[in-house]
Every structure is written in C-alpha cells, then in structure tokens.
Write a protein that holds these residues in place. Structure first.
Motif, PDB file in Angstrom:
ATOM      1  N   GLU A 293      11.272   9.322  -1.919  1.00  0.00           N
ATOM      2  CA  GLU A 293      10.098   9.263  -2.790  1.00  0.00           C
ATOM      3  C   GLU A 293       9.807   7.794  -3.103  1.00  0.00           C
ATOM      4  OE1 GLU A 293       8.760  11.200  -7.082  1.00  0.00           O
ATOM      5  OE2 GLU A 293      10.814  11.470  -6.379  1.00  0.00           O
TER       6      GLU A 293
ATOM      7  N   LYS B  14       6.101   3.462  -7.933  1.00  0.00           N
ATOM      8  CA  LYS B  14       5.769   2.119  -8.430  1.00  0.00           C
ATOM      9  C   LYS B  14       6.224   1.987  -9.879  1.00  0.00           C
ATOM     10  CE  LYS B  14       2.918  -1.662  -8.211  1.00  0.00           C
ATOM     11  NZ  LYS B  14       2.983  -2.689  -7.213  1.00  0.00           N
TER      12      LYS B  14
ATOM     13  N   ARG C 126       4.406   5.399   2.431  1.00  0.00           N
ATOM     14  CA  ARG C 126       4.833   6.809   2.515  1.00  0.00           C
ATOM     15  C   ARG C 126       4.626   7.375   3.922  1.00  0.00           C
ATOM     16  NH1 ARG C 126       2.038   6.966  -2.886  1.00  0.00           N
ATOM     17  NH2 ARG C 126       3.744   6.972  -4.410  1.00  0.00           N
ATOM     18  N   LYS C 127       3.488   7.042   4.533  1.00  0.00           N
ATOM     19  CA  LYS C 127       3.207   7.514   5.897  1.00  0.00           C
ATOM     20  C   LYS C 127       4.239   6.978   6.883  1.00  0.00           C
ATOM     21  CE  LYS C 127      -1.810   7.890   5.479  1.00  0.00           C
ATOM     22  NZ  LYS C 127      -3.101   7.274   5.874  1.00  0.00           N
ATOM     23  N   GLU C 128       4.576   5.701   6.733  1.00  0.00           N
ATOM     24  CA  GLU C 128       5.558   5.096   7.645  1.00  0.00           C
ATOM     25  C   GLU C 128       6.943   5.706   7.452  1.00  0.00           C
ATOM     26  OE1 GLU C 128       6.760   2.837  10.822  1.00  0.00           O
ATOM     27  OE2 GLU C 128       4.707   3.118  10.118  1.00  0.00           O
TER      28      GLU C 128
ATOM     29  N   LYS D 222       7.562   8.764   6.440  1.00  0.00           N
ATOM     30  CA  LYS D 222       7.485  10.117   7.021  1.00  0.00           C
ATOM     31  C   LYS D 222       7.570  10.045   8.543  1.00  0.00           C
ATOM     32  CE  LYS D 222       4.893  14.392   6.779  1.00  0.00           C
ATOM     33  NZ  LYS D 222       3.817  15.133   6.138  1.00  0.00           N
TER      34      LYS D 222
ATOM     35  N   ASN E  56       0.883  -1.152   0.000  1.00  0.00           N
ATOM     36  CA  ASN E  56       0.000   0.000   0.000  1.00  0.00           C
ATOM     37  C   ASN E  56       0.929   1.212   0.000  1.00  0.00           C
ATOM     38  OD1 ASN E  56      -1.453   2.304   0.961  1.00  0.00           O
ATOM     39  ND2 ASN E  56      -3.058   0.920   1.714  1.00  0.00           N
ATOM     40  N   LEU E  57       1.023   1.886  -1.133  1.00  0.00           N
ATOM     41  CA  LEU E  57       1.995   2.975  -1.280  1.00  0.00           C
ATOM     42  C   LEU E  57       1.741   4.114  -0.309  1.00  0.00           C
ATOM     43  CD1 LEU E  57       2.571   3.111  -5.143  1.00  0.00           C
ATOM     44  CD2 LEU E  57       3.658   1.685  -3.421  1.00  0.00           C
ATOM     45  N   ASP E  58       0.483   4.444  -0.070  1.00  0.00           N
ATOM     46  CA  ASP E  58       0.174   5.523   0.876  1.00  0.00           C
ATOM     47  C   ASP E  58       0.616   5.159   2.289  1.00  0.00           C
ATOM     48  OD1 ASP E  58      -0.879   7.227  -1.063  1.00  0.00           O
ATOM     49  OD2 ASP E  58      -2.892   6.374  -0.867  1.00  0.00           O
ATOM     50  N   GLU E  59       0.377   3.923   2.691  1.00  0.00           N
ATOM     51  CA  GLU E  59       0.807   3.478   4.027  1.00  0.00           C
ATOM     52  C   GLU E  59       2.335   3.475   4.122  1.00  0.00           C
ATOM     53  OE1 GLU E  59      -0.992   2.818   6.827  1.00  0.00           O
ATOM     54  OE2 GLU E  59      -2.684   3.585   5.658  1.00  0.00           O
TER      55      GLU E  59
END
Length: 153
Positions: A116, A119, A105-107, A109, A100-103
């Motif tokens: 960056e 995919k 990225r959140k982790e 951060k 899950n790319l959003d998850e």
C-alpha cells in the motif's frame, strides 16, 4: 506485524526527518517495523544536489534514530529492487517527496509488489525544517577562522 518502508536522502538530519519517520511508523500500527531506505549519493546528485554528508554516514545516523528498526542504502538504477528485497506492507511517501502516487501504484502492481502506498501529509514546521534551509543559514554566517583549527576531518 506490518513492515513500513520510508525513503529519503536524510542529508543533515533535522526534526522534520524524525517527525516523518514517526508518522511513517504509525501507519503500520502499534507493533510496526520501520525500514528506511537512504538514497545513494548518485541518486541525490541526479535529483537534488550534491549531498553534504556521504551515503555511508547518512545511513549510520539514520540507523541511530529512535523509530528506525532497520536502514539500508538504496540501489542505483532500479529503485524497485530494494522494495522486492524488503517486501513492505506499506510504503510511506514523505510530505516533500514528489511522486505521482497513481503511477507508483501502477508500477508496483506491474511488478507484483503488494504494498500500500500512503502519503504522509503532516509536516513539522520549524525555522530550519529542511536541509537546504540549514545550508543557507550556515552559508550566511560569519565564522572566526580560529574555530576551525581543532575540527577533525
């Protein structure tokens, strides 16, 4: 120079692996450095299956691939530990990797990792474009037992 990190199992290396690594390196521009992290045997067993080729041999083979500048075994447990060590500008996610790319990225951060996440969507299609397809092909073949007499183990 940008550092691109690519990850994977790389069990029974095939043309799809080479294609993914070439595409990953391109993400960083002309003079990019590609660092590849190979999944540990324990990680592969937990997420996929028992690897055919052991982690040390998979690492050795990946280091020989043309686009690869450096390669390392990942860590067991915290997958972000190696990211802290490498400090990539870009993390390339393979077309068949299910993150899950959003998850992710959140982790990153949350851990103060400034990378960056991109995919790689292109995929090299071929009759044997996955390790599983290669394994299935081999399992379906009949071999004369004499062929194995001179095999080194």
């Amino acid at each position: 120079m940008k550092t691109v990190m690519a990850t994977g199992t790389f069990d029974i290396v095939h043309s799809g692996h080479g294609f993914y690594l070439n595409e990953a390196k391109k993400l960083g521009g002309e003079d990019a450095k590609l660092v590849v992290v190979i999944a540990r045997d324990s990680t592969v067993k937990a997420k996929k299956r028992v690897p055919v080729v052991c982690e040390e041999q998979r690492l050795e083979v990946v280091k020989m691939l043309k686009p690869v500048d450096e390669a390392y075994l990942g860590h067991t447990g915290d997958m972000f530990k190696i990211v802290h060590e490498i400090k990539p500008d870009i993390i390339a996610i393979g077309p068949d990797q299910h993150f899950n790319l959003d998850e992710l990225r959140k982790e990153l951060k949350k851990r103060n990792i400034d990378a960056e996440v991109i995919k790689v969507t292109k995929y090299k299609e071929a009759p044997l474009d996955s390790s599983c397809k290669i394994i299935k092909r081999i399992k379906g073949m009949e071999f004369d037992e004499d062929i194995f007499k001179n095999c080194q183990h």
